[in-house]
Design a protein around this motif. Structure first.
Motif, short mmCIF file in Angstrom:
data_model
loop_
_atom_site.label_atom_id
_atom_site.label_comp_id
_atom_site.label_asym_id
_atom_site.label_seq_id
_atom_site.Cartn_x
_atom_site.Cartn_y
_atom_site.Cartn_z
N VAL A 52 0.87 -1.17 0.00
CA VAL A 52 0.00 0.00 0.00
C VAL A 52 0.90 1.22 0.00
O VAL A 52 1.67 1.44 0.93
CB VAL A 52 -0.93 0.01 1.23
N VAL A 53 0.85 2.00 -1.09
CA VAL A 53 1.64 3.22 -1.14
C VAL A 53 0.90 4.31 -0.38
O VAL A 53 -0.31 4.22 -0.18
CB VAL A 53 1.95 3.67 -2.58
N GLY A 54 1.61 5.31 0.05
CA GLY A 54 1.01 6.39 0.83
C GLY A 54 0.28 7.40 -0.04
O GLY A 54 -0.55 7.04 -0.88
N ASP A 55 0.61 8.64 0.15
CA ASP A 55 -0.04 9.76 -0.51
C ASP A 55 0.08 9.67 -2.03
O ASP A 55 1.17 9.69 -2.58
CB ASP A 55 0.61 11.04 0.00
N ILE A 56 -1.04 9.58 -2.71
CA ILE A 56 -1.06 9.43 -4.16
C ILE A 56 -0.42 10.64 -4.85
O ILE A 56 0.11 10.51 -5.96
CB ILE A 56 -2.49 9.17 -4.70
N THR A 57 -0.44 11.80 -4.23
CA THR A 57 0.15 12.99 -4.85
C THR A 57 1.67 12.91 -4.91
O THR A 57 2.30 13.70 -5.61
CB THR A 57 -0.26 14.29 -4.13
#
Length: 97
Positions: A52-57
């Protein structure tokens, strides 16, 4: 076989619905969620090997796999007992970023 990505994933409620609807005909290939407790619960809800990656930005678009379906959850905390029940007036999410 369809592939999906799960953005703003929360604890995976949106994915669960798609997994149940498509059965073995869908595979999640990318997940993004920035809330640590939600990620912990998401991982407990789905026993798969996807990180699960963090902040999509902060993710380069080239690092997002090709997919057929983009899932994007609505921030339900602003409308639920888990939050302050201020709906669209809830500024908590913008404050956390």
């Amino acid at each position: 076989m369809y592939t999906s990505i799960d953005l703003f994933a929360g604890i995976g409620g949106n994915r669960l619905g798609f997994d149940q609807a498509f059965g073995n005909n869908i595979k999640t290939v990318f997940i993004s969620e920035w809330d640590e407790k939600a990620v912990e619960t998401y991982k407990a809800n789905f026993n798969d090997s996807i990180d699960v990656v963090g902040d999509i930005t902060k993710v380069d678009e080239k690092d997002i796999p090709d997919h057929d379906i983009l899932l994007a959850d609505f921030p339900c905390q602003a409308f639920s007992l888990a939050g302050h029940k201020r709906g669209f007036e809830d500024g908590e999410f913008s404050e956390k970023r």
